[in-house]
Structures are given as C-alpha cells and as structure tokens.
Write an enzyme that holds these catalytic residues in place. Structure first.
Site, PDB file in Angstrom:
ATOM      1  N   GLY B   6       0.801  -1.221   0.000  1.00 35.32           N
ATOM      2  CA  GLY B   6       0.000   0.000   0.000  1.00 35.32           C
ATOM      3  C   GLY B   6       0.835   1.273   0.000  1.00 35.32           C
ATOM      4  O   GLY B   6       0.358   2.342  -0.368  1.00 35.32           O
ATOM      5  N   SER B   7       2.106   1.171   0.421  1.00 34.34           N
ATOM      6  CA  SER B   7       2.987   2.343   0.413  1.00 34.34           C
ATOM      7  C   SER B   7       3.598   2.581  -0.962  1.00 34.34           C
ATOM      8  O   SER B   7       4.050   3.675  -1.278  1.00 34.34           O
ATOM      9  CB  SER B   7       4.107   2.177   1.445  1.00 34.34           C
ATOM     10  OG  SER B   7       3.582   2.080   2.746  1.00 34.34           O
ATOM     11  N   SER B  48       6.964   4.394   3.772  1.00 33.99           N
ATOM     12  CA  SER B  48       6.600   3.223   4.578  1.00 33.99           C
ATOM     13  C   SER B  48       5.621   3.707   5.623  1.00 33.99           C
ATOM     14  O   SER B  48       5.994   4.518   6.483  1.00 33.99           O
ATOM     15  CB  SER B  48       7.839   2.615   5.243  1.00 33.99           C
ATOM     16  OG  SER B  48       7.438   1.712   6.254  1.00 33.99           O
ATOM     17  N   SER B  50       4.261   2.269   8.241  1.00 34.14           N
ATOM     18  CA  SER B  50       4.693   1.930   9.604  1.00 34.14           C
ATOM     19  C   SER B  50       6.058   2.530   9.909  1.00 34.14           C
ATOM     20  O   SER B  50       6.398   2.795  11.052  1.00 34.14           O
ATOM     21  CB  SER B  50       4.780   0.412   9.767  1.00 34.14           C
ATOM     22  OG  SER B  50       5.864  -0.101   8.979  1.00 34.14           O
ATOM     23  N   THR B  53       9.182  -1.096   7.483  1.00 28.75           N
ATOM     24  CA  THR B  53       9.268  -2.050   6.377  1.00 28.75           C
ATOM     25  C   THR B  53      10.736  -2.265   6.021  1.00 28.75           C
ATOM     26  O   THR B  53      11.420  -1.318   5.639  1.00 28.75           O
ATOM     27  CB  THR B  53       8.516  -1.488   5.151  1.00 28.75           C
ATOM     28  OG1 THR B  53       7.251  -0.998   5.589  1.00 28.75           O
ATOM     29  CG2 THR B  53       8.328  -2.552   4.089  1.00 28.75           C
ATOM     30  N   ARG B 100      -2.962   0.115   4.327  1.00 25.70           N
ATOM     31  CA  ARG B 100      -3.566   0.310   3.008  1.00 25.70           C
ATOM     32  C   ARG B 100      -4.670   1.355   3.038  1.00 25.70           C
ATOM     33  O   ARG B 100      -5.013   1.926   1.999  1.00 25.70           O
ATOM     34  CB  ARG B 100      -4.086  -1.011   2.452  1.00 25.70           C
ATOM     35  CG  ARG B 100      -5.121  -1.729   3.283  1.00 25.70           C
ATOM     36  CD  ARG B 100      -5.324  -3.144   2.782  1.00 25.70           C
ATOM     37  NE  ARG B 100      -6.141  -3.950   3.689  1.00 25.70           N
ATOM     38  CZ  ARG B 100      -5.703  -4.469   4.822  1.00 25.70           C
ATOM     39  NH1 ARG B 100      -4.467  -4.270   5.216  1.00 25.70           N
ATOM     40  NH2 ARG B 100      -6.506  -5.185   5.586  1.00 25.70           N
ATOM     41  N   GLU B 185      -6.103  -8.422   0.303  1.00 23.20           N
ATOM     42  CA  GLU B 185      -5.906  -8.072   1.712  1.00 23.20           C
ATOM     43  C   GLU B 185      -7.197  -7.909   2.490  1.00 23.20           C
ATOM     44  O   GLU B 185      -7.315  -8.365   3.615  1.00 23.20           O
ATOM     45  CB  GLU B 185      -5.082  -6.794   1.831  1.00 23.20           C
ATOM     46  CG  GLU B 185      -3.632  -6.979   1.421  1.00 23.20           C
ATOM     47  CD  GLU B 185      -2.797  -5.773   1.803  1.00 23.20           C
ATOM     48  OE1 GLU B 185      -2.456  -5.626   2.983  1.00 23.20           O
ATOM     49  OE2 GLU B 185      -2.485  -4.967   0.906  1.00 23.20           O
ATOM     50  N   HIS B 201      -2.342 -10.022 -26.080  1.00 23.19           N
ATOM     51  CA  HIS B 201      -1.212 -10.684 -26.738  1.00 23.19           C
ATOM     52  C   HIS B 201      -0.774 -11.956 -26.032  1.00 23.19           C
ATOM     53  O   HIS B 201       0.189 -12.592 -26.460  1.00 23.19           O
ATOM     54  CB  HIS B 201      -0.050  -9.705 -26.874  1.00 23.19           C
ATOM     55  CG  HIS B 201      -0.382  -8.561 -27.790  1.00 23.19           C
ATOM     56  ND1 HIS B 201      -0.027  -8.556 -29.117  1.00 23.19           N
ATOM     57  CD2 HIS B 201      -1.092  -7.427 -27.592  1.00 23.19           C
ATOM     58  CE1 HIS B 201      -0.481  -7.455 -29.684  1.00 23.19           C
ATOM     59  NE2 HIS B 201      -1.131  -6.745 -28.782  1.00 23.19           N
ATOM     60  N   LYS B 295       6.239 -11.164   8.463  1.00 24.50           N
ATOM     61  CA  LYS B 295       7.003 -10.133   9.191  1.00 24.50           C
ATOM     62  C   LYS B 295       7.645 -10.720  10.433  1.00 24.50           C
ATOM     63  O   LYS B 295       8.823 -10.485  10.718  1.00 24.50           O
ATOM     64  CB  LYS B 295       6.079  -8.969   9.591  1.00 24.50           C
ATOM     65  CG  LYS B 295       5.835  -8.018   8.441  1.00 24.50           C
ATOM     66  CD  LYS B 295       5.079  -6.769   8.885  1.00 24.50           C
ATOM     67  CE  LYS B 295       4.744  -5.923   7.673  1.00 24.50           C
ATOM     68  NZ  LYS B 295       3.582  -5.072   7.878  1.00 24.50           N
TER      69      LYS B 295
END
Lengths: 316, 316
Positions: B6-7, B48, B50, B53, B100, B185, B201, B295
């Site tokens: 989301g960042s 980021s 938070s 990250t 997000r 998510e 294609h 994480k």
C-alpha cells in the site's frame, strides 16, 4: 523498448539482467503510446516479430515524430517496409516462426547492442556460456527422456489440471512473467505471476481464502543460488503459509554461473514444460485462436494502414 | 518512489497520472535494492506507513549512500527516527490506521510535491474536484443503501464465490493493480490483474482452457470515457471471447472530468466492494494474518536493526 507480448519481454529481461549496472532506466512500453519523457536523444528499440503489431507501429510513429534514435527488430511486415523507406536501421529476424518462439532473435540483439553502446560489459561471454548450457539441457528435457528423469515433463504433469502461478525475484522477475504468458499461449490455461518480496505485502493474504477458491492453483517458485538470506527466508515462509491451501508447490532451480545463464536455464525448463502441458491437454501449442480473433476484429478500424500513411508522410 | 504494498502503489498511480506530461521517468521500486541508475541527483521518495518495512529501510540506506535527495513519508517507526537523526525531510502521516487505508496520506503528498517541483500543473484543482466527487459517492455506496442501488454491494455480491481478475488500461493500470491487492488483503481471496492492450497478446489465450480451470474467475473491466476507439474495440472483443468461459464479466465505470477524478472514482467503488466482499465472506477486512506471519518470521534475521545501525553510522 517498445513491443507487445513475446516482442516486449526482451525489454523486461534486459532490464532485469542489467538492473545493477546501467546508468539509464531501460523501460518496456506496451501499448499505443510512449511516455512523455521519451524524447529527442532517447534510444527506442521498436520490436515486432511480424512487423504488423498496431500498438508497436503507433509507438514507432511517435518515436520518429519526437526525433528519437530508433532501431527496429522485425522479420518483415509494415515495420520493415517503413524502416526501408524512412532509412531507419533494422535488424532482420528470420520469418515463419511462432512469434514467441523467436525470443532469442528478439532478445539477444538487445544484449549485444547494450554491449556495443557501452551500457554493459562482458555480456558476449555470458551469451556463449548460456548457449552451451542450453545445448546440454536440450538432451535432458527432450521428448525421449522419460518423466522420471525429465524435469519439464514432471513439471507439466504436476501442473496438469491446475492454474499455474509463477513467483520470481530479482533477475527472475521477467522470467516469471514470461513463463506465465507461455502457459497462457502454449498450454491454453489461465496463469498468473508475481514477485518476491512484493507478494508478501498483499497477494499472500489471498491464499487465506477457502479451499474452493485456492485449491485449483499450483504455485511455482523460481529459485536461484543468488538468493540472499532475506529472499530465501521469505520464500520458505511463503511456502509454509500457502502449503495445504494450493494444490501444489513446485520449484524451478536456476543453473549456470552468470545471471544470464540462470535466467535462460529457468526459462528453458519452464517453456518446455508449457509445451508438454499443451500436449498433455491435447491442445496445439503453436496456434492462438483468441489472439487471431482480436487481431481480425481490430483490422476493421484500419489503424495500421493509417499509421503507415502518416509515417510515409514524414519522408523528406 | 520506494515502498512496498500500500505504500508503493502511490508511485504507480502518480506515474499513470503523469505519463503524458513528465520529463523524467517516475519509477516505483519494490524490494531491497534501488536500480543502479538511481544516483546522485535523483529524487527518492521513501514511503513506509509503519516506518518499519525492512525492504524500504534498505533502499533508504542505499539512497543516502548514493547521495540522492531523499524525502520520507511515514507515520513513525525506524524510518521517522532515522530521518530525525540524519536530518532527512519527512512528511508525517497520522498513526494508527491500517496501512492500506492510509493511501490518501501516502499518495496525495506525491501529487502536491510533483506540482511544487514543477513536474506537473493544475493538480491541486484535480485533487479538490476528486474529493468533492468522493464525498458525493460516499452516500451512494454506504452500508445503509440497499444492494439494488449500491454499486459496491452489487459488485461484491456478484464477485462472491469467484476469483476476481481486474483489467485496466492507460491511467487505470495502477488502479487495477490496487484493486487486485485490496481483494487480496481486505476480502482474503486470490485475485489478479492485467492491462489492455497487453493481455490481448497472451493472457486472453488462457481463457480458452476447459471450464474446470476458467469457470471460477470473474473478470472486472475498468472503463473510462477517455478510452480511444482502439481500446473500446479491444475491450468489447475481449468480452466476447471470454464470455461463457468465466463466471462473470463485470465493469466499474469511471466518473468525473479529470484523470485523477476518474482514477479515484474507480478506486473508491472497488475498494468499498472489497470491504463488502469481506463482510459477505465473514472475514475481518482489517487484519492480515499471513503478512504478520512473514514479518514475524523475518524479524529473526534482524535486518532492520542492522540497517538502522548502518544508517546511524553515516551521521556526520
């Protein structure tokens, strides 16, 4: 690098290959228009195997109008015709192949020219080594080699009945994308791709869904001796989390000592697997009816001939 | 623009928004490393939510070492701490949101700064108009509005039980990607995306597969009044070809008069639909256990604290 489908992927592969050494961005452009920052002074590779891809003809015209330095790679068609009329340098590719099978002809020139233009070094040796490696692998993956000893056949048979999702990292990102498209075009199955570590931030949550949604997929991780400890840990964690949710977890392991060899070795196993999967599914890997239907439908708009007229009007 | 999940998407949205007016490429970098062409003189947005990250911290350190001009956008964490110590400019974002959901805080500053740096013009007005449009749409899509009159609820209920695949074109490419990640998510379902005309294609051939493989998908086309005749024709042809193969064909139609309004209006309907889909599926849209597991697993390698030490050692 402007192109569509199998003609565009060479740009992505080159960008992955040289991401640590180039001083300018290598951008792949899929579509009718070049970004505004592609201006006079930019080097534009216009790649269309057939020479008649209308999106690529459209960007070719834009590149000429913006006075970019243009080099075309094609086997013929309107693009070759226009290049001859307008004196644009052209790299001829043998005619009569399935466009996606012409990848070596569409990608290797980019590597050689990157070296010629001093964008990167030592690539010729990597190409030679990669060719030797693929020659050796050809025997291991051939139709006479039984499934127990044939990694491509084994992969195809484990993918059979599922929707393959290919996960790559670093120099294997574009390789993952290419394999997804080969499963689409050769094997006629839905297929998708994504990249490590990106997918750890969103796509991984999708596999939490109920079995009815997730059980039809197989996930193929592209692995390399070049993985750092972080990437390796992420792949192992991802495998743990999705195990039991998806039908199968598979891997293709890169071989060779250079980045390019690794990329080619994974491509080769995966591409051959996509052909075996087509045969197992009883479909012809060499035809793509849906693409032909779109092309046929688009001809009514006569875009390509309008572009050709416009380009010819630029003649001095 | 460096970030993950989301960042990062703000970088893609900005690039789509300005593709016709910028004089330099806007590149989104997801991963541990910046490409080699990002050097002294480059402007690097390190985003980021938070601030913790690890991939983004790694590129932050690289950007500092290469003497790039760095601007951080974060709500706190190690990134905010390092920026204060190292006197790197920082844009504060309110804490305590789901990352997000902070998209407006992470994306709008990029637009405003693009205008401030003279990269583009007239964007402030577009932002204002987009906000008014979204305020009006909020009432139309709210939980009190019944499904028959609520486009987001209707979409969610038609997607229910299928794997949504989102197809965008032009300025709606990154929007398609964002919606795919929101279905992952928020709704906890597999979801994928692709772009017109690219998918004509290769990916389109995948839908030729047998029903067992294709019938579980719904395909969502993002539509816009800005579609040229070529794009419109391609979308209609694609719909014809996949009709009967996939479970459902859906559309989200852009509203508003500017590109930005169109992007936001489609995002808004799709994002709200992903929330309704979560509720219909009985899952909590605000938590993402798989991401937390990765994480947590990665913390053992102590990468973030090693990066922090290294960055602090750069202090004059």
């Amino acid at each position: 690098v402007s192109g569509m489908g199998g003609s565009a992927i060479g740009g992505d592969l080159l960008s992955d290959l040289l991401v640590d050494q180039v001083e300018v961005p290598i951008i792949t452009c899929r579509g009718y228009h070049l970004p505004s920052y592609v201006r006079e002074g930019a080097l534009v590779f216009t790649i269309s195997y057939s020479g008649n891809t209308e999106e690529t003809l459209s960007t070719f015209l834009e590149a000429l109008k913006r006075k970019c330095m243009v080099i075309a790679i094609t086997s013929g068609g309107r693009l070759a015709y226009l290049c001859r009329k307008l004196k644009v340098p052209i790299l001829d590719v043998p005619e009569g192949m399935v466009p996606r099978a012409a990848l070596p002809y569409l990608f290797i020139p980019l590597i050689i020219l990157a070296e010629r233009f001093n964008v990167a070094k030592g690539l010729r040796e990597q190409v030679k080594a990669a060719v030797s490696l693929l020659m050796a692998m050809r025997d291991e993956l051939g139709p006479d080699v039984p499934e127990e000893e044939n990694r491509a056949k084994e992969l195809a048979s484990r993918i059979m009945g599922t929707v393959p999702v290919v996960y790559g990292f670093g120099h294997l990102r574009a390789v993952a994308y290419r394999l997804k498209t080969q499963f689409n075009e050769n094997s006629k199955v839905p297929s998708f791709y994504n990249c490590i570590p990106d997918l750890n931030h969103d796509e991984i949550v999708g596999w939490e869904g109920e079995e009815a949604l997730t059980k039809g997929f197989s996930v193929i991780f592209l692995r390399s001796p070049r993985e750092g400890p972080e990437v390796k840990a992420r792949i192992e964690l991802t495998k743990q989390i999705i195990a039991g949710k998806v039908a199968r977890i598979l891997e293709i392991r890169a071989r060779g000592s250079s980045r390019l060899e690794e990329m080619f070795s994974v491509l080769y196993v995966g591409e051959v697997a996509s052909l075996y999967l087509a045969l197992m599914r009883g479909v012809d890997p060499s035809v793509t009816p849906s693409i032909d239907m779109v092309k046929h439908g688009m001809e009514k708009l006569k875009l390509a001939s309008r572009i050709e007229e416009h380009a010819l009007s630029l003649m001095p």
